[in-house]
Design a protein around this motif. Sequence first.
Motif, short mmCIF file in Angstrom:
data_model
loop_
_atom_site.label_atom_id
_atom_site.label_comp_id
_atom_site.label_asym_id
_atom_site.label_seq_id
_atom_site.Cartn_x
_atom_site.Cartn_y
_atom_site.Cartn_z
N GLU A 1 0.71 -1.21 -0.09
CA GLU A 1 0.12 0.10 -0.08
C GLU A 1 0.83 1.32 0.09
O GLU A 1 0.49 2.39 -0.60
CB GLU A 1 -0.88 0.11 1.37
CG GLU A 1 -1.93 -0.96 0.97
CD GLU A 1 -3.18 -0.83 2.25
OE1 GLU A 1 -2.61 -0.22 3.37
OE2 GLU A 1 -3.81 -2.04 2.50
N VAL A 2 1.87 1.36 0.98
CA VAL A 2 2.79 2.62 0.75
C VAL A 2 3.39 2.64 -0.45
O VAL A 2 3.48 3.74 -0.97
CB VAL A 2 3.87 2.42 2.12
CG1 VAL A 2 4.86 3.53 2.02
CG2 VAL A 2 3.08 2.26 3.40
N MET A 3 3.91 1.77 -1.14
CA MET A 3 4.66 1.86 -2.48
C MET A 3 3.52 2.25 -3.50
O MET A 3 3.85 3.31 -4.08
CB MET A 3 5.19 0.34 -2.53
CG MET A 3 6.55 -0.08 -1.95
SD MET A 3 7.99 0.50 -2.55
CE MET A 3 8.26 -0.36 -4.21
N GLY A 4 2.47 1.71 -3.18
CA GLY A 4 1.29 2.21 -4.19
C GLY A 4 0.86 3.63 -3.94
O GLY A 4 0.76 4.29 -5.23
N ALA B 1 9.65 2.50 7.14
CA ALA B 1 9.38 3.10 8.33
C ALA B 1 7.66 3.14 8.20
O ALA B 1 7.00 3.24 9.29
CB ALA B 1 9.87 4.47 8.28
N GLU B 2 7.12 3.96 7.21
CA GLU B 2 5.67 3.96 6.96
C GLU B 2 4.91 2.74 7.31
O GLU B 2 3.98 2.62 7.99
CB GLU B 2 5.29 4.64 5.85
CG GLU B 2 5.69 6.21 5.74
CD GLU B 2 5.10 7.23 6.62
OE1 GLU B 2 4.00 6.75 7.04
OE2 GLU B 2 5.54 8.48 6.89
N SER B 3 5.47 1.75 6.64
CA SER B 3 4.46 0.35 6.63
C SER B 3 4.78 -0.25 8.16
O SER B 3 3.78 -0.82 8.51
CB SER B 3 5.56 -0.57 5.77
OG SER B 3 5.46 -0.17 4.28
N ASP C 1 -6.86 2.12 4.66
CA ASP C 1 -7.25 2.73 3.52
C ASP C 1 -6.77 4.22 3.79
O ASP C 1 -6.93 5.11 3.18
CB ASP C 1 -8.52 3.08 3.05
CG ASP C 1 -9.53 3.34 4.44
OD1 ASP C 1 -8.65 3.34 5.51
OD2 ASP C 1 -10.45 3.38 4.38
N THR C 2 -5.93 4.32 4.62
CA THR C 2 -5.53 5.92 5.05
C THR C 2 -4.18 6.32 4.26
O THR C 2 -3.48 5.25 3.82
CB THR C 2 -5.00 5.88 6.35
OG1 THR C 2 -4.50 7.13 6.84
CG2 THR C 2 -3.67 5.29 6.73
N ASP C 3 -4.04 7.45 4.01
CA ASP C 3 -2.91 8.08 3.27
C ASP C 3 -2.23 9.00 4.28
O ASP C 3 -1.25 9.79 3.78
CB ASP C 3 -3.45 8.84 1.71
CG ASP C 3 -4.38 9.89 2.21
OD1 ASP C 3 -4.56 10.18 3.46
OD2 ASP C 3 -4.98 10.88 1.47
N PHE C 4 -2.51 8.95 5.44
CA PHE C 4 -1.89 9.64 6.46
C PHE C 4 -0.17 9.20 6.51
O PHE C 4 0.16 7.88 6.74
CB PHE C 4 -2.49 9.50 7.61
CG PHE C 4 -1.77 10.13 8.89
CD1 PHE C 4 -1.70 11.49 9.04
CD2 PHE C 4 -0.74 9.47 9.94
CE1 PHE C 4 -1.01 12.01 10.10
CE2 PHE C 4 -0.22 9.94 10.85
CZ PHE C 4 -0.29 11.37 11.03
N GLU C 5 0.70 10.35 6.51
CA GLU C 5 2.08 9.85 6.72
C GLU C 5 2.64 10.24 8.06
O GLU C 5 2.32 11.42 8.72
CB GLU C 5 2.81 11.11 5.86
CG GLU C 5 2.57 10.96 4.37
CD GLU C 5 3.59 11.64 3.38
OE1 GLU C 5 5.05 11.51 3.78
OE2 GLU C 5 3.19 12.53 2.72
#
Length: 544
Positions: free
Chosen positions: A340-343, A416-418, A429-433
């Motif tokens: 998801e993070v990569m996408g 780190a995000e993953s 489904d979040t796009d929060f960083e």
Amino acid sequence: MWLCGADEVVEMFKSSFPLSFLFFVPVLILISPVSPAAAAHEFAVFRMQQYDLQGSSYGCRNSLVNVEARAIEAQMYTRRCVITKLQDLAMDKYREIVSQNAGALLVLLPQNLTELPNIVKEHLLELEQDLMQEETPLPVYFATETPQLLDIYADVKTSMNSDQAGSAAEALLHAASANGFQMVVAGAQSKALGDFQLVNIQGKLTGSGIEEQLPTVAIVAHYDAYGVAPMLAKGADSNGSGVVALLELARLFSKLYTNSRTHAKFNLLFLLSAGGKLNYMGTKRWIEDQLDSSESSLLTDVSYVMCLDSLGAGENLYLHVSKPPRDGVAGDVLLGNLREVMGQFYPDAKFEMVHKKINLADEYLSWEHERFSIRRLPAFTLSHHSTHKAPLRKSVLDVRDSVDKNVLSRNVKIIAESLARHIFNLSHDTDFEVFADSLKVEPQTIGSWLDYISSQPRPAQSLGKTSPLVATLQQALAKLLKDVQLHMVKADKRDPEFVFYSGLEYVMNAYNVKPAVFDLFLALGIAAYLGIIYFLVQVGTTCH
């Protein structure tokens, strides 16, 4: 009657000898075409790998040299030091050199390895792998090309070789007239380092709650490097980039864990492991000590082990596993987060899981996570390499210029995000960083660490407990983590799993010398000269 005139010359020398002789010696030296200052040269050389691993021996077993130099184009190498440029050395020629019982081999490497043509780089990568397949009695050295060394190489190469003479007389005349070089490496013979210890560096961030009841995520990276010559092995990508990624992840999550509102209910364990290039020996012993210990283990309730290896190049990212994670387990959750993070943030990059079963019949394991998988611990390796067979993972070509700090920063951000989405149980489904603004990944810090780590060779046999690099890494982790400890790994004296040897770097001397047969011609010349003088004295006496 000119012979009678020689009487006066003879009388002059007789009356002033040996003063007249002492007068002519300096004159002869001054008019000589040979420069005494150029008769001896000294330069640093780096010996090929030498170690024992799990009962097998690898690399060259000797270090001392005292033989005459020969170019690789020569026909005979017996008791000679063969000098060659990298691009001229092929494995069939190397085997011929060994079979003829050569005295040594000196390979000249270009000053800047990154500027080599691709075909030469591929040649070096193949040569490194082939050279290290087995042991050899031949002392093999590598040296960086310098004007001085290139001059020696040119002299050795361009001078006509007596081995190639058309007749015995021609060979004899060449032997008397040619200049040669005696290559000498003196000092102590290499010997086993019986008390050498590998050093694992571990630290942790304790989660919010009762530590023993919290799940653990382990992040692991080996910090040694490998190449055909240990003191030329910088390992910038493999695995300097993995070490830098671990340090940056420790910095980011230590900030989160110091705030009660962002203190996750997960323990984070960080391990810089030793001996990674030698079948992950440091990791193996660390796992054994953890799981076989009577005290509580850091791996008692581990959700998964994330190994980092070669993250500083390429556009893609691969997750290598020995066994795909089952649906719903922690490893599967992280796998989904990585996709998801990569996408979301890097849609042009490719992410893929690569499944490879462990083959216990292989002499070497493919990836570090296999050490954990053998003990039935969920583990995987993140790398930009799609296969463990990438030759650059064990090469002197893996230098600083092969790593892009921006690519490494991107991969650290993805990891780190993953990881944050998993341990904080964020919505899929979040796009929060999480790591933005004051918590963002710092490319400048990453670049500085890369410059430092790749500025020095990091062979396993130089990274003992007194190593400055080990001390620096320990101090860096101590500023970010708690309970930072050194875990020492020493080989069993009765049946050692690994043995290292001294003598990684030497000084080679090249002495400009005449061949031995020249002494015979010199003796004949002196005898003839004395005979002429004797004849002149006898004639002068007769004239009187």
